[in-house]
Design a protein around this motif. Structure first.
Motif, mmCIF file in Angstrom:
data_model
loop_
_atom_site.group_PDB
_atom_site.id
_atom_site.type_symbol
_atom_site.label_atom_id
_atom_site.label_comp_id
_atom_site.label_asym_id
_atom_site.label_seq_id
_atom_site.Cartn_x
_atom_site.Cartn_y
_atom_site.Cartn_z
ATOM 1 N N LEU A 148 -0.932 -12.178 4.202
ATOM 2 C CA LEU A 148 -0.339 -13.217 5.047
ATOM 3 C C LEU A 148 -1.339 -13.688 6.096
ATOM 4 O O LEU A 148 -1.376 -14.867 6.448
ATOM 5 N N GLY A 149 -2.144 -12.757 6.604
ATOM 6 C CA GLY A 149 -3.156 -13.126 7.590
ATOM 7 C C GLY A 149 -4.140 -14.130 7.025
ATOM 8 O O GLY A 149 -4.491 -15.119 7.677
ATOM 9 N N PHE A 150 -4.556 -13.912 5.789
ATOM 10 C CA PHE A 150 -5.484 -14.850 5.153
ATOM 11 C C PHE A 150 -4.811 -16.178 4.826
ATOM 12 O O PHE A 150 -5.494 -17.183 4.622
ATOM 13 N N LEU A 175 -2.071 0.660 -3.548
ATOM 14 C CA LEU A 175 -0.939 -0.235 -3.283
ATOM 15 C C LEU A 175 -1.308 -1.315 -2.266
ATOM 16 O O LEU A 175 -0.634 -2.346 -2.187
ATOM 17 N N LEU A 176 -2.386 -1.100 -1.488
ATOM 18 C CA LEU A 176 -2.760 -2.101 -0.488
ATOM 19 C C LEU A 176 -3.242 -3.404 -1.132
ATOM 20 O O LEU A 176 -2.710 -4.481 -0.808
ATOM 21 N N PRO A 177 -4.226 -3.378 -2.036
ATOM 22 C CA PRO A 177 -4.592 -4.638 -2.694
ATOM 23 C C PRO A 177 -3.455 -5.231 -3.510
ATOM 24 O O PRO A 177 -3.361 -6.454 -3.652
ATOM 25 N N LEU A 178 -2.555 -4.383 -4.031
ATOM 26 C CA LEU A 178 -1.391 -4.915 -4.738
ATOM 27 C C LEU A 178 -0.479 -5.679 -3.778
ATOM 28 O O LEU A 178 0.102 -6.706 -4.149
ATOM 29 N N GLY A 179 -0.367 -5.175 -2.547
ATOM 30 C CA GLY A 179 0.405 -5.882 -1.531
ATOM 31 C C GLY A 179 -0.205 -7.235 -1.209
ATOM 32 O O GLY A 179 0.504 -8.224 -1.000
ATOM 33 N N MET A 180 -1.537 -7.288 -1.174
ATOM 34 C CA MET A 180 -2.220 -8.567 -0.952
ATOM 35 C C MET A 180 -1.916 -9.554 -2.068
ATOM 36 O O MET A 180 -1.660 -10.745 -1.824
ATOM 37 N N LEU A 181 -1.932 -9.069 -3.304
ATOM 38 C CA LEU A 181 -1.630 -9.943 -4.438
ATOM 39 C C LEU A 181 -0.199 -10.459 -4.364
ATOM 40 O O LEU A 181 0.075 -11.628 -4.672
ATOM 41 N N ALA A 182 0.721 -9.595 -3.938
ATOM 42 C CA ALA A 182 2.120 -10.004 -3.835
ATOM 43 C C ALA A 182 2.310 -11.096 -2.794
ATOM 44 O O ALA A 182 3.202 -11.945 -2.928
ATOM 45 N N ALA A 183 1.482 -11.081 -1.744
ATOM 46 C CA ALA A 183 1.615 -12.065 -0.668
ATOM 47 C C ALA A 183 0.847 -13.353 -0.952
ATOM 48 O O ALA A 183 1.039 -14.350 -0.246
ATOM 49 N N ALA A 184 0.002 -13.358 -1.956
ATOM 50 C CA ALA A 184 -0.855 -14.522 -2.227
ATOM 51 C C ALA A 184 -0.076 -15.821 -2.451
ATOM 52 O O ALA A 184 -0.477 -16.881 -1.956
ATOM 53 N N PRO A 185 1.054 -15.809 -3.180
ATOM 54 C CA PRO A 185 1.779 -17.071 -3.408
ATOM 55 C C PRO A 185 2.320 -17.717 -2.131
ATOM 56 O O PRO A 185 2.651 -18.904 -2.150
ATOM 57 N N VAL A 186 2.419 -16.956 -1.044
ATOM 58 C CA VAL A 186 2.939 -17.516 0.204
ATOM 59 C C VAL A 186 2.081 -18.690 0.674
ATOM 60 O O VAL A 186 2.576 -19.631 1.303
ATOM 61 N N LEU A 187 0.802 -18.648 0.359
ATOM 62 C CA LEU A 187 -0.127 -19.692 0.778
ATOM 63 C C LEU A 187 0.308 -21.079 0.294
ATOM 64 O O LEU A 187 0.018 -22.089 0.934
ATOM 65 N N PHE A 188 1.043 -21.136 -0.822
ATOM 66 C CA PHE A 188 1.421 -22.416 -1.430
ATOM 67 C C PHE A 188 2.836 -22.849 -1.036
ATOM 68 O O PHE A 188 3.335 -23.852 -1.549
ATOM 69 N N PRO A 193 5.931 -23.984 1.829
ATOM 70 C CA PRO A 193 5.980 -24.857 3.014
ATOM 71 C C PRO A 193 5.645 -24.101 4.296
ATOM 72 O O PRO A 193 5.807 -22.870 4.379
ATOM 73 N N ALA A 194 5.210 -24.842 5.314
ATOM 74 C CA ALA A 194 4.772 -24.233 6.573
ATOM 75 C C ALA A 194 5.875 -23.401 7.221
ATOM 76 O O ALA A 194 5.612 -22.348 7.802
ATOM 77 N N ALA A 195 7.126 -23.870 7.143
ATOM 78 C CA ALA A 195 8.239 -23.139 7.758
ATOM 79 C C ALA A 195 8.425 -21.775 7.118
ATOM 80 O O ALA A 195 8.705 -20.780 7.803
ATOM 81 N N VAL A 196 8.256 -21.707 5.788
ATOM 82 C CA VAL A 196 8.405 -20.435 5.084
ATOM 83 C C VAL A 196 7.265 -19.487 5.464
ATOM 84 O O VAL A 196 7.482 -18.282 5.661
#
Length: 230
Positions: free
Chosen positions: A107-109, A158-171, A173-176
């Motif tokens: 999410l930070g990225f 599980l840490l890099p897996l967590g990063m992969l799970a959060a990757a779609p958030v980038l696409f 809407p801003a509110a989400v």
């Protein structure tokens, strides 16, 4: 994929922490100092990147929903931590914690690269301690050092897996994205106040170990200022 490379840094820190712990377990004062340091660094990352990003978007509804969801989940984790006992339960809770750290890092990225870099530093210090903690816990029931390091490595993955799970958030809407950042904010504050500092104060304390909180905070704050200046 480039950001996922940064996710391998805290993952390697978990392995390093495990190897150190099986080779020469650190003393309680050192562990307390590390916990204070990690808490200070994470608190600084929250202050200079996550919180300003949420406030800049100025979406109260998304902030409230994400914050409430984060609060409910953290309270649920705390309830499970109080009820469950044994190495399997411990590994499940630590695994969830590390997966959540990876998701927050992702999410930070999703906000800015600088936020991701600072969170990488903060979470690397934190999961280094988690590697030590998992190893110490497993050593009470497992005798094989190789098995302990191997299990800890699997949990750390599980840490890099967590990063992969959060990757779609980038696409999304801003509110989400703001809602997810609010969730991540609560998760990191819970980590600082209810885990790192609470456990640190259960060990022999000293002014030096307490000062490490402010050392960590100032370190990341200055690092952020230097990066902006350059």
């Amino acid at each position: 994929m480039y950001n996922l490379i940064y996710g391998t840094v805290p993952f390697l820190a978990v392995i390093i922490g495990a190897v150190i712990a099986v080779w020469r377990p650190p003393g309680e004062k050192l562990v307390s100092g590390m916990q204070h340091l990690a808490a200070g660094v994470i608190f600084a990352a929250v202050s200079v990147e996550i919180l300003p990003s949420i406030m800049r978007d100025a979406n109260p509804v998304a902030t409230l929903i994400g914050g409430l969801f984060g609060t409910a989940m953290m309270l649920g984790v705390k309830g499970l931590d109080n009820r469950l006992r044994g190495p399997i339960a411990f590994l499940c809770l630590i695994g969830f914690d590390i997966f959540l750290d990876g998701a927050v890092l992702g999410l930070g990225f999703s906000t800015t690269s600088r936020a991701g870099y600072l969170l990488t530093i903060a979470l690397t210090i934190e999961v280094l301690f988690l590697g030590l903690n998992v190893t110490n816990e497993l050593s009470e029931t497992w005798k094989s050092k190789a098995a302990i390091v191997g299990i800890t490595t699997l949990v750390g993955a599980l840490l890099p897996l967590g990063m992969l799970a959060a990757a779609p958030v980038l696409f999304l809407p801003a509110a989400v994205i703001t809602g997810f950042l609010s969730f991540g904010l609560i998760a990191l504050l819970y980590l600082v106040t209810e885990e790192l500092l609470t456990e640190a104060h259960e060990k022999p304390d000293s002014p030096a170990s307490t000062a490490m909180f402010f050392v960590g905070f100032l370190f990341l704050l200055l690092l952020d200022e230097i990066e902006k200046f350059s």
